[in-house]
Design an enzyme around this catalytic site. Structure first.
Site, PDB file in Angstrom:
ATOM      1  N   GLU A 425       0.920  -1.007   0.100  1.00 57.81           N
ATOM      2  CA  GLU A 425       0.030   0.033   0.047  1.00 57.81           C
ATOM      3  C   GLU A 425       0.831   1.194   0.000  1.00 57.81           C
ATOM      4  O   GLU A 425       1.735   1.411   0.854  1.00 57.81           O
ATOM      5  CB  GLU A 425      -0.841   0.014   1.263  1.00 57.81           C
ATOM      6  CG  GLU A 425      -1.552   1.165   1.427  1.00 57.81           C
ATOM      7  CD  GLU A 425      -2.337   1.031   2.880  1.00 57.81           C
ATOM      8  OE1 GLU A 425      -1.756   0.038   3.789  1.00 57.81           O
ATOM      9  OE2 GLU A 425      -3.156   2.068   3.337  1.00 57.81           O
ATOM     10  N   ASP A 498      -0.658  -1.236   5.866  1.00 54.60           N
ATOM     11  CA  ASP A 498      -0.625  -0.602   7.117  1.00 54.60           C
ATOM     12  C   ASP A 498      -1.809  -1.239   8.096  1.00 54.60           C
ATOM     13  O   ASP A 498      -2.654  -1.655   7.517  1.00 54.60           O
ATOM     14  CB  ASP A 498      -1.053   0.819   7.160  1.00 54.60           C
ATOM     15  CG  ASP A 498       0.073   1.535   6.388  1.00 54.60           C
ATOM     16  OD1 ASP A 498       1.313   1.069   6.174  1.00 54.60           O
ATOM     17  OD2 ASP A 498       0.070   2.870   5.931  1.00 54.60           O
ATOM     18  N   ASP A 500      -4.145   0.095   9.983  1.00 48.87           N
ATOM     19  CA  ASP A 500      -5.030   0.971  10.342  1.00 48.87           C
ATOM     20  C   ASP A 500      -6.318   0.755   9.489  1.00 48.87           C
ATOM     21  O   ASP A 500      -6.270  -0.281   8.489  1.00 48.87           O
ATOM     22  CB  ASP A 500      -4.315   2.476  10.119  1.00 48.87           C
ATOM     23  CG  ASP A 500      -4.041   2.594   8.674  1.00 48.87           C
ATOM     24  OD1 ASP A 500      -4.252   1.889   7.545  1.00 48.87           O
ATOM     25  OD2 ASP A 500      -3.371   3.763   8.404  1.00 48.87           O
ATOM     26  N   ASP A 502      -7.111   2.551   6.750  1.00 48.37           N
ATOM     27  CA  ASP A 502      -7.171   2.515   5.198  1.00 48.37           C
ATOM     28  C   ASP A 502      -6.552   0.994   4.917  1.00 48.37           C
ATOM     29  O   ASP A 502      -6.823   0.317   3.666  1.00 48.37           O
ATOM     30  CB  ASP A 502      -6.257   3.650   4.899  1.00 48.37           C
ATOM     31  CG  ASP A 502      -7.036   4.833   4.662  1.00 48.37           C
ATOM     32  OD1 ASP A 502      -8.279   4.694   4.651  1.00 48.37           O
ATOM     33  OD2 ASP A 502      -6.375   5.745   4.663  1.00 48.37           O
TER      34      ASP A 502
END
Ligand code: 0RA
Length: 653
Positions: A425, A498, A500, A502
């Site tokens: 990403e 990641d 998180d 997203d």
């Protein structure tokens, strides 16, 4: 009746019982919890038949304290006088002769085929004890059975004013793996039966030991319309419930339907109160009528222009909840699980009945009609747009001309079994990964982080997305008809995002993409999720990575513990210890915060890394999450992400 006849009959009965006990699965499907419940459905179905024939409006199921289950109805009572030929009462025949149920149906609707309607004799054969009580002609009659055989002649045991039948049975624990009935299962089935038989009251009483005593009553004046209301309770209806009830040629048809703003549909079909999960002629008749009526109305009112294509059956069912319940005197069940209605005459009957009623409804409720057709048109537009988008990707050769994407840092190995591709990403993490990787075997493909931001994106749109197309080209397998797993260029596809929201988003998207379009890649075990660390801990020259909160605390405690002497106060709070003994705690918010060496060391080095292998089940779960994420309403989506972001970090591993 001759003695000879009588004994021949008895031998048959004994052979029948033996066959049932030898192969219970043949008669009730299985001997687990499902099979156990099947006994109850057999008994209750007989009472419901009596209700459908119009003679009974109350049925009570009692789970007794002594382990028995009793089913009482207020029907006519099973006849108890002896049959001249067999020398047996109807009661004894029903309870001892296989498949005898239908013969005494006396008109009414009786079910045949499948596992249903195998009869009370099967329940009797699989019970250590069964007691029948009949209330009829102001008398009470009783007869009991042990493992299917009568203990004696039927006895008159009293007088009464009511009529009805009560069957009490004790499932055989040498046959069944469990004797525990699940009340939720019973409620669900009984609630359904209550919806399907208007005016019938069904109650369930629990008197079992070690259970909370309870009594539930199910009664729905509204029949199938009430069923639709029940299903749509959590949804947003956009129009009223439409319902029809007709009888033609002894076939009764009840349909109820309501549109909601959802994208999925729920259509349940029943024949003689049995759920026909494979559909059949009633469903076909209904769908034809629905499509035809909506198109006719839309054309007549110029909502659909002359040059526009007709709405398809799929367009008109989006967001719809419908119950189609037919009662057929002689149903033919087909299909793999005998749950598909085969009677061809039913198609036309349902089609006529529903078309008539539904077009009347549309004419009389122009506001609803407009909303419903508006919804169907939207579905049609989405379908056409999706087709166009898919065509651009799937079109023969569409991918062939494309060369490997420029963003791909390929590995030098051309042997797929030795090659890995990291889907990373963001460009910055992609940069670290490119520098940190083993160039021989590891390829890196950075994907933009925001590909999923399109509100209400359909997967088809995502497929047309440049980033995603790069991915498909890089994999080498093609898509749609051209898909060929043999051409897969990497046998390890690693999603590295990641930790998180997203990152979760992208991971869900990629897993869903693979689940829907590249399932063999998951089935082949080629898809993985990387496991980057969440923390870096340092103490002097020592450094260690932690992959979870727990692990971080453990490390702090172990480092703090060895330096115990330096601590004045005793504490077991990791944060306090960390501060006191100068442990540096760095939380990685994204992969981009790691330099190439760190990324290699912690996440990519085949010697040290851990990765999660994605199974079909994981991908299926991702697909379900994807649907929620991509749903039309923003607030629930946000809520979902907040509620699951944390879980998702750990569950899909
Ligand atoms: C056949 C004939 C009649 C009653 C029944 C069947 C009957 C069966 C069951 C099974 C459970 N509850 C039931 N209630 C009734 C009676 C025919 C007549 O009275 O003319």
């Amino acid at each position: 009746m001759t003695d000879q006849n009588y004994s021949a009959d008895n031998i048959q009965v004994l052979e029948g019982l033996e066959a049932v006990r030898k192969r219970p699965g043949m008669y009730i499907g299985s001997t687990d919890e499902r099979g156990l419940h099947h006994l109850l459905w057999e008994i209750v179905d007989n009472s419901i038949d009596e209700a459908m024939a119009g003679y009974c409006d109350k049925i009570r199921i009692t789970f007794l304290a002594d382990g028995g289950i009793s089913v009482l109805d207020n029907g006519r009572g099973i006849p108890v006088d002896k049959h001249s030929k067999t020398g047996k009462s109807a009661l004894e025949t029903v309870l001892t002769v296989l498949h005898a149920g239908g013969k005494f149906g006396g008109g009414g609707y009786k079910v045949s085929g499948g596992l249903h309607g195998v009869g009370s004799s099967v329940v009797n054969a699989l019970s250590t004890k069964l007691k029948a009580k009949v209330f009829r002609d102001n008398k009470v009659w009783e007869q009991s059975y042990t493992i299917g055989k009568p203990d004696g002649e039927i006895q008159e045991t009293g007088t009464c004013k009511k009529t009805g039948t009560e069957i009490t049975y004790y499932p055989d624990d040498t046959i069944f793996e469990t004797l525990e009935y699940n009340l939720e299962t019973v409620y669900t089935r009984i609630r359904q039966q209550a919806y399907l038989t208007k005016g019938i009251e069904l109650s369930i009483v629990d008197e079992r030991q070690n259970h909370e005593k309870s009594k539930y009553r199910f009664y729905f004046e509204g029949g199938v319309a009430a069923y639709v209301r029940h299903i749509n309770e959590p949804k947003n209806a956009i129009a009223e419930i439409v319902s029809t009830e007709t009888v033609e040629d002894d076939v009764s048809v009840e349909v109820a339907l309501q549109y909601t703003d959802s994208y999925t549909d729920t259509i349940l079909t029943f024949t003689n109160n049995i759920h026909t999960s494979e559909g059949g002629t009633h469903l076909a008749g209904f769908r034809t009528a629905l499509t035809k009526t909506i198109n006719a109305y839309a054309r007549e009112h110029s909502i659909l222009k002359d040059k526009e294509e007709n709405l398809t059956a799929d367009d008109v069912k989006e967001g719809m909840t419908a119950i189609v319940s037919v009662k057929v005197p002689e149903p033919q069940f087909e299909g793999q699980t005998k749950s598909k209605l085969g009677n061809s005459e039913v198609r036309g009957i349902v089609n006529r009945a529903f078309s008539k009623e539904f077009s009347k409804y549309l004419e009389e409720n122009p506001k609803d009609a407009k909303l419903i057709i508006g919804k169907c048109l939207l579905a049609a537009r989405a379908r056409l747009a999706a087709r166009a988008a898919r065509d651009t990707v799937i079109r023969k050769g569409a991918l062939e001309g494309l060369t490997l994407p420029g963003k791909l840092a390929d590995c030098s190995s051309k042997d797929p079994s030795k090659s890995e591709i990291y889907i990373v990403e963001g460009d910055s993490a992609g940069g670290s990964a490119k520098q940190g990787r083993d160039r021989d075997t590891q390829a890196i493909l950075p994907l933009k982080g925001k590909i999923l931001n399109t509100e209400q994106a359909r997967l088809d749109k995502i497929l047309a997305n440049k980033e995603v197309r790069s991915l498909i080209v890089a994999l080498g397998v093609g898509i749609g008809e051209q898909f060929d797993i043999e051409k897969l260029r990497y046998h390890k596809i690693v999603v590295m995002t990641d930790a998180d929201v997203d990152g979760l988003h992208i991971r869900t998207l990629i897993m869903t993409l693979f689940y829907r379009y590249f399932k063999p890649i998951i089935e082949g075990g080629f898809l993985y999720i990387a496991n980057p660390p969440l923390f870096k801990l340092t103490k002097g020259k020592q450094a260690q990575y932690a992959y979870s909160d727990e692990e971080k605390d453990e490390i702090i405690l172990s480092w703090g513990g060895s330096l115990e002497n330096n601590i004045d106060e005793i504490t077991d709070k990791p944060e306090e210890i960390a501060k006191k003994v100068n442990i540096g705690v760095q939380r990685y918010k994204g992969l981009g915060e790691m330099n190439p060496e760190q990324l290699w060391e912690t996440t990519m080095d085949p010697e040290k890394r851990t990765m999660f292998h994605v199974t079909i089940k994981d991908a299926e779960a991702a697909d379900a999450i994807f649907n929620t994420l991509m749903g039309p309403e923003v607030p629930p989506r946000r809520k979902f992400i907040q509620a699951h972001a944390k879980d998702a970090e750990t569950i899909d591993v």
